[in-house]
Design a protein around this motif. Sequence first.
Motif, PDB file in Angstrom:
ATOM      1  N   TRP A 185       0.845  -1.196   0.000  1.00 59.36           N
ATOM      2  CA  TRP A 185       0.000   0.000   0.000  1.00 59.36           C
ATOM      3  C   TRP A 185       0.878   1.243   0.000  1.00 59.36           C
ATOM      4  O   TRP A 185       1.691   1.450   0.892  1.00 59.36           O
ATOM      5  N   TYR A 186       0.692   2.049  -1.015  1.00 59.49           N
ATOM      6  CA  TYR A 186       1.467   3.259  -1.215  1.00 59.49           C
ATOM      7  C   TYR A 186       0.675   4.477  -0.743  1.00 59.49           C
ATOM      8  O   TYR A 186      -0.562   4.482  -0.772  1.00 59.49           O
ATOM      9  N   GLY A 187       1.394   5.526  -0.361  1.00 61.31           N
ATOM     10  CA  GLY A 187       0.746   6.794  -0.056  1.00 61.31           C
ATOM     11  C   GLY A 187       0.501   7.557  -1.342  1.00 61.31           C
ATOM     12  O   GLY A 187       1.358   7.596  -2.229  1.00 61.31           O
ATOM     13  N   VAL A 188      -0.673   8.147  -1.452  1.00 60.24           N
ATOM     14  CA  VAL A 188      -1.043   9.021  -2.565  1.00 60.24           C
ATOM     15  C   VAL A 188      -1.151  10.402  -1.929  1.00 60.24           C
ATOM     16  O   VAL A 188      -2.050  10.644  -1.129  1.00 60.24           O
ATOM     17  N   CYS A 189      -0.210  11.291  -2.237  1.00 62.65           N
ATOM     18  CA  CYS A 189      -0.022  12.485  -1.414  1.00 62.65           C
ATOM     19  C   CYS A 189      -0.044  13.793  -2.189  1.00 62.65           C
ATOM     20  O   CYS A 189       0.419  13.865  -3.325  1.00 62.65           O
ATOM     21  N   PHE A 190      -0.528  14.818  -1.500  1.00 56.45           N
ATOM     22  CA  PHE A 190      -0.389  16.199  -1.936  1.00 56.45           C
ATOM     23  C   PHE A 190       0.040  16.983  -0.699  1.00 56.45           C
ATOM     24  O   PHE A 190      -0.690  17.027   0.289  1.00 56.45           O
ATOM     25  N   ASN A 191       1.221  17.564  -0.733  1.00 58.24           N
ATOM     26  CA  ASN A 191       1.762  18.274   0.426  1.00 58.24           C
ATOM     27  C   ASN A 191       1.169  19.675   0.501  1.00 58.24           C
ATOM     28  O   ASN A 191       1.319  20.470  -0.424  1.00 58.24           O
ATOM     29  N   GLY A 192       0.494  19.963   1.604  1.00 56.11           N
ATOM     30  CA  GLY A 192      -0.121  21.267   1.798  1.00 56.11           C
ATOM     31  C   GLY A 192       0.780  22.229   2.549  1.00 56.11           C
ATOM     32  O   GLY A 192       1.959  21.958   2.802  1.00 56.11           O
ATOM     33  N   LYS A 193       0.202  23.366   2.966  1.00 53.11           N
ATOM     34  CA  LYS A 193       0.957  24.404   3.665  1.00 53.11           C
ATOM     35  C   LYS A 193       1.516  23.923   5.003  1.00 53.11           C
ATOM     36  O   LYS A 193       2.512  24.457   5.484  1.00 53.11           O
ATOM     37  N   ASP A 194       0.880  22.934   5.614  1.00 53.13           N
ATOM     38  CA  ASP A 194       1.371  22.424   6.905  1.00 53.13           C
ATOM     39  C   ASP A 194       2.626  21.566   6.758  1.00 53.13           C
ATOM     40  O   ASP A 194       3.266  21.209   7.730  1.00 53.13           O
ATOM     41  N   ASN A 195       2.959  21.205   5.513  1.00 48.60           N
ATOM     42  CA  ASN A 195       4.157  20.424   5.193  1.00 48.60           C
ATOM     43  C   ASN A 195       4.147  19.029   5.840  1.00 48.60           C
ATOM     44  O   ASN A 195       5.209  18.434   6.059  1.00 48.60           O
ATOM     45  N   PHE A 196       2.975  18.520   6.134  1.00 48.65           N
ATOM     46  CA  PHE A 196       2.868  17.225   6.813  1.00 48.65           C
ATOM     47  C   PHE A 196       3.558  16.100   6.039  1.00 48.65           C
ATOM     48  O   PHE A 196       4.275  15.289   6.620  1.00 48.65           O
ATOM     49  N   ILE A 197       3.340  16.034   4.747  1.00 43.02           N
ATOM     50  CA  ILE A 197       3.923  14.937   3.953  1.00 43.02           C
ATOM     51  C   ILE A 197       5.446  14.970   4.039  1.00 43.02           C
ATOM     52  O   ILE A 197       6.088  13.938   4.263  1.00 43.02           O
ATOM     53  N   ARG A 198       6.052  16.145   3.882  1.00 42.36           N
ATOM     54  CA  ARG A 198       7.524  16.252   3.975  1.00 42.36           C
ATOM     55  C   ARG A 198       8.003  15.829   5.358  1.00 42.36           C
ATOM     56  O   ARG A 198       8.991  15.118   5.489  1.00 42.36           O
ATOM     57  N   LYS A 199       7.294  16.273   6.392  1.00 39.93           N
ATOM     58  CA  LYS A 199       7.701  15.942   7.764  1.00 39.93           C
ATOM     59  C   LYS A 199       7.603  14.433   8.009  1.00 39.93           C
ATOM     60  O   LYS A 199       8.530  13.832   8.548  1.00 39.93           O
ATOM     61  N   ALA A 200       6.473  13.843   7.637  1.00 42.57           N
ATOM     62  CA  ALA A 200       6.262  12.413   7.908  1.00 42.57           C
ATOM     63  C   ALA A 200       7.141  11.538   7.016  1.00 42.57           C
ATOM     64  O   ALA A 200       7.694  10.536   7.479  1.00 42.57           O
ATOM     65  N   ALA A 201       7.277  11.904   5.763  1.00 44.47           N
ATOM     66  CA  ALA A 201       8.070  11.084   4.834  1.00 44.47           C
ATOM     67  C   ALA A 201       9.561  11.188   5.140  1.00 44.47           C
ATOM     68  O   ALA A 201      10.308  10.248   4.863  1.00 44.47           O
ATOM     69  N   GLY A 202       9.965  12.293   5.743  1.00 38.03           N
ATOM     70  CA  GLY A 202      11.376  12.508   6.000  1.00 38.03           C
ATOM     71  C   GLY A 202      11.867  11.940   7.317  1.00 38.03           C
ATOM     72  O   GLY A 202      12.979  12.228   7.743  1.00 38.03           O
ATOM     73  N   SER A 203      11.043  11.135   7.976  1.00 44.35           N
ATOM     74  CA  SER A 203      11.445  10.553   9.257  1.00 44.35           C
ATOM     75  C   SER A 203      10.854   9.156   9.377  1.00 44.35           C
ATOM     76  O   SER A 203      10.026   8.754   8.581  1.00 44.35           O
ATOM     77  N   GLU A 204      11.262   8.440  10.371  1.00 40.99           N
ATOM     78  CA  GLU A 204      10.765   7.076  10.584  1.00 40.99           C
ATOM     79  C   GLU A 204       9.633   7.027  11.610  1.00 40.99           C
ATOM     80  O   GLU A 204       9.176   5.962  11.972  1.00 40.99           O
ATOM     81  N   GLY A 205       9.191   8.160  12.106  1.00 42.80           N
ATOM     82  CA  GLY A 205       8.175   8.209  13.154  1.00 42.80           C
ATOM     83  C   GLY A 205       6.836   7.627  12.720  1.00 42.80           C
ATOM     84  O   GLY A 205       6.543   7.496  11.537  1.00 42.80           O
ATOM     85  N   ILE A 206       6.031   7.312  13.715  1.00 45.06           N
ATOM     86  CA  ILE A 206       4.690   6.762  13.493  1.00 45.06           C
ATOM     87  C   ILE A 206       3.682   7.901  13.419  1.00 45.06           C
ATOM     88  O   ILE A 206       3.755   8.871  14.175  1.00 45.06           O
ATOM     89  N   VAL A 207       2.716   7.757  12.531  1.00 40.49           N
ATOM     90  CA  VAL A 207       1.608   8.706  12.404  1.00 40.49           C
ATOM     91  C   VAL A 207       0.387   8.052  13.045  1.00 40.49           C
ATOM     92  O   VAL A 207       0.029   6.923  12.704  1.00 40.49           O
ATOM     93  N   TYR A 208      -0.244   8.760  13.970  1.00 43.11           N
ATOM     94  CA  TYR A 208      -1.428   8.246  14.651  1.00 43.11           C
ATOM     95  C   TYR A 208      -2.676   8.886  14.081  1.00 43.11           C
ATOM     96  O   TYR A 208      -2.696  10.074  13.759  1.00 43.11           O
ATOM     97  N   MET A 209      -3.713   8.064  13.978  1.00 40.74           N
ATOM     98  CA  MET A 209      -5.006   8.552  13.476  1.00 40.74           C
ATOM     99  C   MET A 209      -6.099   7.972  14.368  1.00 40.74           C
ATOM    100  O   MET A 209      -5.935   6.889  14.921  1.00 40.74           O
ATOM    101  N   ASP A 210      -7.186   8.697  14.491  1.00 41.60           N
ATOM    102  CA  ASP A 210      -8.282   8.255  15.344  1.00 41.60           C
ATOM    103  C   ASP A 210      -9.429   7.627  14.575  1.00 41.60           C
ATOM    104  O   ASP A 210     -10.465   7.335  15.137  1.00 41.60           O
ATOM    105  N   VAL A 211      -9.230   7.419  13.293  1.00 38.93           N
ATOM    106  CA  VAL A 211     -10.232   6.769  12.445  1.00 38.93           C
ATOM    107  C   VAL A 211      -9.551   5.663  11.651  1.00 38.93           C
ATOM    108  O   VAL A 211      -8.340   5.724  11.429  1.00 38.93           O
ATOM    109  N   PRO A 212     -10.309   4.664  11.219  1.00 37.11           N
ATOM    110  CA  PRO A 212      -9.708   3.678  10.312  1.00 37.11           C
ATOM    111  C   PRO A 212      -9.338   4.362   8.993  1.00 37.11           C
ATOM    112  O   PRO A 212      -9.776   5.480   8.725  1.00 37.11           O
ATOM    113  N   PHE A 213      -8.558   3.689   8.182  1.00 36.88           N
ATOM    114  CA  PHE A 213      -8.231   4.265   6.879  1.00 36.88           C
ATOM    115  C   PHE A 213      -9.509   4.706   6.185  1.00 36.88           C
ATOM    116  O   PHE A 213     -10.525   4.027   6.209  1.00 36.88           O
ATOM    117  N   TRP A 214      -9.403   5.836   5.581  1.00 39.09           N
ATOM    118  CA  TRP A 214     -10.554   6.447   4.954  1.00 39.09           C
ATOM    119  C   TRP A 214     -10.702   5.972   3.550  1.00 39.09           C
ATOM    120  O   TRP A 214     -11.623   6.188   2.884  1.00 39.09           O
TER     121      TRP A 214
END
Length: 183
Positions: A154-183
């Motif tokens: 499963w690949y990420g399909v991404c568009f990096n917004g002003k918050d730069n979340f994609i760059r931050k998450a992709a550039g590290s090994e950290g875990i991303v937490y979500m409170d909903v199942p995959f959408w």
Amino acid sequence: MEELKIEIKTGKELTEDYIKLMENARVDEYGSNTKDFRNKEKDSVFFFVNRLGKIVSFGMLKPVKVEFNGEIFDILGISSMLSLKKGKGYGLVLAEAMIEYLEKSGKTGLGFCEKKVSGFYDKCGFEIIESFALRFRQRGAGAKEKQAEHEESWYGVCFNGKDNFIRKAAGSEGIVYMDVPFW
């Protein structure tokens, strides 16, 4: 390509006809429908590609909160993209409309797909991140943390917004937490 029109509606604005069309199309495509467009997607933004008065493709952007390195990000989950007829360019038109919306809003968009269809999303202009789903963990009220139920394919399909979340998450090994199942 013939003239196509894009309709953008919130979940609150969906009529029963739109909901039934999406439910039936998902059953035809996947054998079942796992989305509750009627009750759980009121705040989502829906995109419809219309050709000669008929919907030929649809998708949605779902508001999702994720946490990464102690920071909360309000992103839009790319979901339920489906063309009723394949190979006509309707999916590309849909993706371009969704990307334009993300650009104008400044929001990050994130979805997931299998490797075999990642080339389509790449062609549409999304950034593709291999095995990105493995970095996500679901948690919620009373639920134990669990790894997302996706394979390494499963690949990420991404568009990096002003918050730069994609760059931050992709550039590290950290875990991303979500409170909903995959959408």
